[in-house]
Write a protein that holds these residues in place. Structure first.
Motif, mmCIF file in Angstrom:
data_model
loop_
_atom_site.group_PDB
_atom_site.id
_atom_site.type_symbol
_atom_site.label_atom_id
_atom_site.label_comp_id
_atom_site.label_asym_id
_atom_site.label_seq_id
_atom_site.Cartn_x
_atom_site.Cartn_y
_atom_site.Cartn_z
ATOM 1 N N ARG A 102 0.864 -1.192 0.000
ATOM 2 C CA ARG A 102 0.000 0.000 0.000
ATOM 3 C C ARG A 102 0.890 1.227 0.000
ATOM 4 O O ARG A 102 1.851 1.301 0.768
ATOM 5 C CB ARG A 102 -0.883 0.065 1.249
ATOM 6 N N LEU A 103 0.547 2.211 -0.838
ATOM 7 C CA LEU A 103 1.226 3.500 -0.856
ATOM 8 C C LEU A 103 0.173 4.581 -0.657
ATOM 9 O O LEU A 103 -0.966 4.427 -1.088
ATOM 10 C CB LEU A 103 1.945 3.708 -2.183
ATOM 11 N N GLN A 104 0.571 5.670 -0.010
ATOM 12 C CA GLN A 104 -0.327 6.817 0.207
ATOM 13 C C GLN A 104 -1.650 6.387 0.846
ATOM 14 O O GLN A 104 -2.726 6.774 0.417
ATOM 15 C CB GLN A 104 -0.585 7.545 -1.123
ATOM 16 N N PHE A 105 -1.538 5.610 1.908
ATOM 17 C CA PHE A 105 -2.696 5.126 2.666
ATOM 18 C C PHE A 105 -2.785 5.915 3.973
ATOM 19 O O PHE A 105 -1.982 6.817 4.241
ATOM 20 C CB PHE A 105 -2.547 3.626 2.938
ATOM 21 N N GLY A 106 -3.736 5.563 4.818
ATOM 22 C CA GLY A 106 -3.873 6.194 6.130
ATOM 23 C C GLY A 106 -3.910 5.141 7.223
ATOM 24 O O GLY A 106 -4.297 3.999 6.980
ATOM 25 N N VAL A 107 -3.493 5.524 8.427
ATOM 26 C CA VAL A 107 -3.572 4.637 9.592
ATOM 27 C C VAL A 107 -4.083 5.435 10.779
ATOM 28 O O VAL A 107 -3.678 6.581 10.997
ATOM 29 C CB VAL A 107 -2.192 4.026 9.945
ATOM 30 N N ALA A 108 -5.003 4.828 11.536
ATOM 31 C CA ALA A 108 -5.463 5.420 12.790
ATOM 32 C C ALA A 108 -5.564 4.311 13.830
ATOM 33 O O ALA A 108 -5.611 3.124 13.494
ATOM 34 C CB ALA A 108 -6.811 6.105 12.604
ATOM 35 N N HIS A 166 -12.808 4.576 -3.257
ATOM 36 C CA HIS A 166 -11.385 4.235 -3.350
ATOM 37 C C HIS A 166 -10.590 5.521 -3.147
ATOM 38 O O HIS A 166 -10.871 6.545 -3.791
ATOM 39 C CB HIS A 166 -11.082 3.633 -4.731
ATOM 40 N N ARG A 167 -9.584 5.477 -2.272
ATOM 41 C CA ARG A 167 -8.845 6.701 -1.932
ATOM 42 C C ARG A 167 -7.373 6.390 -1.708
ATOM 43 O O ARG A 167 -7.023 5.510 -0.918
ATOM 44 C CB ARG A 167 -9.361 7.322 -0.624
ATOM 45 N N HIS A 168 -6.479 7.137 -2.382
ATOM 46 C CA HIS A 168 -5.085 7.209 -1.957
ATOM 47 C C HIS A 168 -4.750 8.674 -1.696
ATOM 48 O O HIS A 168 -5.440 9.568 -2.201
ATOM 49 C CB HIS A 168 -4.126 6.581 -2.983
ATOM 50 N N GLY A 169 -3.727 8.921 -0.893
ATOM 51 C CA GLY A 169 -3.412 10.304 -0.505
ATOM 52 C C GLY A 169 -4.393 10.866 0.510
ATOM 53 O O GLY A 169 -4.467 12.085 0.700
ATOM 54 N N LEU A 170 -5.161 10.001 1.158
ATOM 55 C CA LEU A 170 -6.147 10.437 2.146
ATOM 56 C C LEU A 170 -5.472 10.686 3.489
ATOM 57 O O LEU A 170 -4.352 10.243 3.747
ATOM 58 C CB LEU A 170 -7.235 9.381 2.307
ATOM 59 N N GLY A 171 -6.197 11.380 4.368
ATOM 60 C CA GLY A 171 -5.790 11.521 5.761
ATOM 61 C C GLY A 171 -6.789 10.787 6.641
ATOM 62 O O GLY A 171 -7.986 10.766 6.342
ATOM 63 N N ARG A 191 2.948 26.637 1.235
ATOM 64 C CA ARG A 191 2.162 25.572 0.611
ATOM 65 C C ARG A 191 2.786 24.228 1.000
ATOM 66 O O ARG A 191 4.007 24.099 1.014
ATOM 67 C CB ARG A 191 2.178 25.719 -0.908
ATOM 68 N N ARG A 192 1.936 23.249 1.268
ATOM 69 C CA ARG A 192 2.483 21.960 1.709
ATOM 70 C C ARG A 192 1.636 20.802 1.198
ATOM 71 O O ARG A 192 0.500 20.603 1.637
ATOM 72 C CB ARG A 192 2.527 21.864 3.236
ATOM 73 N N GLY A 193 2.192 20.019 0.274
ATOM 74 C CA GLY A 193 1.668 18.695 -0.010
ATOM 75 C C GLY A 193 2.569 17.692 0.689
ATOM 76 O O GLY A 193 3.728 17.999 0.988
ATOM 77 N N GLY A 194 2.061 16.496 0.964
ATOM 78 C CA GLY A 194 2.878 15.505 1.668
ATOM 79 C C GLY A 194 3.295 15.954 3.042
ATOM 80 O O GLY A 194 4.373 15.619 3.524
ATOM 81 N N VAL A 195 2.416 16.728 3.699
ATOM 82 C CA VAL A 195 2.740 17.326 4.990
ATOM 83 C C VAL A 195 2.426 16.342 6.125
ATOM 84 O O VAL A 195 1.491 15.558 6.050
ATOM 85 C CB VAL A 195 1.949 18.645 5.180
ATOM 86 N N GLY A 196 3.250 16.395 7.170
ATOM 87 C CA GLY A 196 2.976 15.623 8.382
ATOM 88 C C GLY A 196 2.377 16.542 9.434
ATOM 89 O O GLY A 196 2.830 17.687 9.591
ATOM 90 N N VAL A 212 -10.401 11.231 5.068
ATOM 91 C CA VAL A 212 -10.572 12.592 4.545
ATOM 92 C C VAL A 212 -9.860 12.740 3.193
ATOM 93 O O VAL A 212 -8.654 12.498 3.075
ATOM 94 C CB VAL A 212 -9.996 13.620 5.550
ATOM 95 N N GLY A 213 -10.630 13.163 2.177
ATOM 96 C CA GLY A 213 -10.050 13.540 0.895
ATOM 97 C C GLY A 213 -9.316 12.406 0.198
ATOM 98 O O GLY A 213 -9.702 11.238 0.268
ATOM 99 N N GLY A 214 -8.230 12.779 -0.503
ATOM 100 C CA GLY A 214 -7.454 11.817 -1.272
ATOM 101 C C GLY A 214 -7.725 11.932 -2.759
ATOM 102 O O GLY A 214 -8.222 12.960 -3.256
ATOM 103 N N HIS A 215 -7.423 10.847 -3.469
ATOM 104 C CA HIS A 215 -7.570 10.788 -4.926
ATOM 105 C C HIS A 215 -8.107 9.403 -5.257
ATOM 106 O O HIS A 215 -7.663 8.410 -4.678
ATOM 107 C CB HIS A 215 -6.199 11.015 -5.577
ATOM 108 N N ASP A 216 -9.084 9.334 -6.143
ATOM 109 C CA ASP A 216 -9.706 8.027 -6.418
ATOM 110 C C ASP A 216 -9.154 7.335 -7.667
ATOM 111 O O ASP A 216 -9.685 6.318 -8.119
ATOM 112 C CB ASP A 216 -11.230 8.157 -6.506
ATOM 113 N N GLY A 217 -8.080 7.912 -8.231
ATOM 114 C CA GLY A 217 -7.521 7.362 -9.454
ATOM 115 C C GLY A 217 -7.866 8.199 -10.668
ATOM 116 O O GLY A 217 -7.203 8.109 -11.703
ATOM 117 N N TRP A 218 -8.910 9.014 -10.542
ATOM 118 C CA TRP A 218 -9.343 9.905 -11.640
ATOM 119 C C TRP A 218 -9.351 11.357 -11.205
ATOM 120 O O TRP A 218 -8.958 12.232 -11.952
ATOM 121 C CB TRP A 218 -10.747 9.529 -12.125
ATOM 122 N N SER A 219 -9.793 11.615 -9.959
ATOM 123 C CA SER A 219 -9.960 13.017 -9.545
ATOM 124 C C SER A 219 -9.600 13.200 -8.073
ATOM 125 O O SER A 219 -9.585 12.233 -7.290
ATOM 126 C CB SER A 219 -11.408 13.468 -9.792
#
Length: 508
Positions: A257-263, A303-308, A397-402, A319-326
């Motif tokens: 898994r890449l760009q996933f979330g964990v809680a 489906h989400r990658h890049g989510l929080g 501006r921050r993408g990939g922010v922790g 929260v958010g992310g990208h579904d492969g198209w948008s």
């Protein structure tokens, strides 16, 4: 424990003639020349004499013998004796043994017979291996009760070395009526100070003291899950122990898994969404650190990658992310009781590689990318009104922010300021702190290196920046930020360099 009798070879050069005679006169050198007999009943006299005569080979043999004899019933005595003789290595080993086996040590007579000054030294240590501060308080009160009339006078001073604000509120409430504490004004003051810490969370930044700093063993452990590595996708999970300052691999995910979330929910790690290299995922799996077992959970609607991902109250939010198209502005909530996902209000802005954290009963979505640029905007969600509202923008501006929170502040750490395809893209070592009371961002001390896709988590009273990408390599370095001193320090590195790892803390 080892045998109470050992024999050691000692060369003639190690024991001078006069030294050998003195040892013989004291009845401690009983074998033929060059042979030394070590016995439990004579070892302390032998070590004292050999220290006095500076017989280093004999001292080394004696210390090795005592190291093998260490046990919860005698380690305090060996520790004290080593200190008195100036045997630093033996003192260090005995001290470390005492800290490691502290729960057993406090049940032995040696502990109950310690003088107040030695109890104070133990209570000052951050390294004792205890599950919680209640255990340390129980040990102190047990020591006082062992000789109540004489030791009660020392309680006000010694209670000041207990981290009372870190006790559970109900435990503190019961303490007020404890007869050992009731008669002392200073003891009652310390209990009241701790109660204020719980009752006035917004004042906690002003109430910091040595008593609010947790001992290393009580904060739990960090887990660093997955991420991008040199093999294009790590599936391993590493665990960090603060007391030992070390990482070790403890588990492996079922797949990449890449760009996933964990809680963390109920001390279990929920691994949510991401992409497997080919497709974006909506699947969820759950890891139980105690049983080291995995289970499959119901999937998200989207489906989400890049989510929080974060837990607010009981539920978990994706929260958010990208579904492969948008790029997505939608948000889903997992109800652990009903075991199902449902949609809540969408954000005002689509956000992928977004930082998500919880502060003061609200969910914050920080930065990320919306498809055209990296974002400096921030919005927060109130679950009671089911509405998102805008907050002050970050300076960068921050993408990939922790992101992580500490004592009513939100921290945004690292990231990149433009898509990787842009020649102007820069990675950030910059750290900003948000105060929701004033709606203001402030720049604080930067990290030692720029880190994009950095894993960030609070452990105890420090924020940890784990791994990331510096523009050339996937980092295995880890640094810890102390909000009280505004300083970063290096800690033990990961076993594996990784970027985009999800980092969470669990109280095991």
């Amino acid at each position: 424990m080892s045998s109470p009798l050992e024999q050691h070879d000692v060369s003639a050069g190690d024991v001078t003639e006069s030294g050998g005679l003195l040892l013989k006169e004291t009845g401690l050198l009983l074998m033929q020349p060059g042979r030394l007999e070590l016995r439990e009943d004579t070892i302390e006299n032998l070590l004292s004499a050999s220290c006095l005569l500076q017989l280093s080979a004999v001292v080394h043999a004696c210390c090795g013998f005592l190291t093998k004899q260490l046990h919860p019933s005698n380690c305090l005595g060996i520790r004290s004796f080593a200190d008195a003789q100036g045997c630093q290595d033996l003192h260090r080993v005995a001290h470390n043994y005492t800290m490691e086996h502290f729960l057993e040590v406090i049940r032995n007579q040696e502990f109950l017979l310690l003088p107040p000054s030695e109890i104070q030294k133990l209570l000052l240590s951050d390294d004792m291996n205890v599950p919680d501060e209640e255990t340390v308080l129980g040990a102190l009160l047990g020591w006082v009760q062992h000789d109540g009339p004489d030791r009660q006078q020392h309680l006000p001073l010694l209670l000041g070395f207990i981290r009372l604000p870190l006790l559970a509120p109900q435990f503190l409430a019961d303490m007020e009526s404890n007869p050992l504490l009731r008669e002392s004004v200073e003891c009652q003051r310390l209990v009241m100070e701790a109660m204020k810490y719980h009752l006035l969370p917004e004042r906690r930044p002003l109430l910091q003291s040595p008593r609010t700093r947790p001992r290393k063993a009580t904060v739990g452990v960090l887990f660093a899950v997955g991420g991008m590595d040199a093999t294009k996708g790590a599936t391993s999970i590493e665990q960090y122990c603060l007391r030992r300052d070390s990482w070790k691999q403890v588990a492996v995910m079922s797949g990449r898994r890449l760009q996933f979330g964990v809680a963390v929910l109920e001390d279990r790690l929920y691994v949510v969404g991401g992409r497997d290299g080919l497709k974006t995922l909506n699947t969820v799996e759950c890891y139980n650190p105690r049983s080291r077992s995995w289970s499959v959970m119901p999937s998200m609607s989207t489906h989400r990658h890049g989510l929080g991902v974060a837990v607010l109250g009981g539920p978990m939010y994706a929260v958010g992310g990208h579904d492969g198209w948008s790029y997505l502005s939608t948000v889903e909530r997992w109800d652990p009781q009903a075991r199902q996902w449902s949609f809540v209000a969408s954000m005002a802005t689509p956000r992928s590689t977004v930082g998500v954290a919880v502060l003061n009963g609200k969910l914050y979505a920080v930065g990320g990318r919306d498809g055209s640029s990296c974002l400096k905007s921030v919005e927060c969600f109130d679950p009671h009104t089911n509405k998102w509202s805008g907050c002050a923008q970050m300076a960068k501006r921050r993408g990939g922010v922790g992101v992580a929170t500490w004592n009513s502040f939100l921290y945004a750490i690292g990231g990149h300021d433009a898509p990787a395809s842009s020649l102007a893209s820069r990675l950030s070592d910059c750290v900003e702190r948000y105060d929701p009371k004033t709606d203001v961002w402030t720049t604080v001390a930067p990290m030692s290196v720029s880190r994009d896709a950095v894993g960030v988590c609070l452990l105890g009273d420090h924020l940890y920046a784990v791994g990331g990408y510096d523009g050339q390599v996937y980092l295995n370095t880890v640094e810890a930020y102390d909000p009280q001193t505004n300083e970063w320090t290096q800690v033990a590195p990961l076993c594996l360099g990784r970027a985009g790892a999800c980092v969470v803390a669990v109280k095991l």
